[in-house]
Design an enzyme around this catalytic site. Sequence first.
Site, PDB file in Angstrom:
ATOM      1  NE  ARG A 180      -3.801   0.171   2.305  1.00 19.80           N
ATOM      2  CZ  ARG A 180      -4.553   0.560   3.337  1.00 19.80           C
ATOM      3  NH1 ARG A 180      -4.517  -0.113   4.476  1.00 19.80           N
ATOM      4  NH2 ARG A 180      -5.315   1.643   3.227  1.00 19.80           N
ATOM      5  CB  CYS A 235      -2.122   3.970   9.162  1.00 23.01           C
ATOM      6  SG  CYS A 235      -3.480   4.466  10.250  1.00 23.01           S
TER       7      CYS A 235
END
Length: 275
Positions: A180, A235
Amino acid sequence: MNYIIDKEWLLKNLNDSHVRIVDCSFSLADSNKGRQEYEKNHIPGASYFDLEKDLSGEVSEHGGRHPLPNIEKFIDKLELAGIDENTTVISYDQGEGAFAARFWWLLQYLGHEKVYVLDGGLKGWNEGNYPVTSDVPTFNKATFKPKINHDLLASMEEVRTVSGGQDSKSILIDSREERRYLGLEEPIDKKAGRIPGAINKPWFEGLNSGYYKQAEDQKHRFTDIKPENEIIVYCGSGVTAAPNYLALKAAGFQKVKLYLGSFSDWISYQENEIE
């Protein structure tokens, strides 16, 4: 400072009237699962706090997928659980670590100094064959007096300054898994990639089967960061960055902030670049 409590300590202090326990079990795949699991079995005396209903606010155009909760409502929930600013509070989840750390960070943000995460979570507790119950406790309502520590929370503007290179003393840490971070896949957010300039420290590398690694091991994870650096962790939505925040503090880093809106907030501003 140690922010982790082991199950042996909690077992010994289970009936201490000055200790409160908070179950933060949650599943991002099924928002009802955590509550259902709590109702089946939890550590005796534990109250339940839901990630989306209690530990997050209303989702809007900006703020990310799990924005800061309404502080007055959150404090009211704490008070109903018998928690004031002097109570020793232990949070846990099913053993993943991120949801309990989210609660821990929120209490740190409110200025609470006696909040800890149960190492290993409920999984570790069950491995010790320690008692569980389905009984839901009730408490006399407490009065919680917050001392909000704004220094723990990074704004999008601060992140933009660091990302743009105007603040050379600060470090941006992306806590998501490498794929990611690299933008190779994005299973949740509308755009893939990372905030420009961020380094990657996957949050789960600070744990081992739900147990936090020792302080020396955490220091080793962050050897490329100077102790005097100011650090901003993020995040996808401010949840899995919390264990990294905790790990950095355990490793001795003093200047750590959480970008609560994280990548999901960053991409909500069309003018923000993505790397």
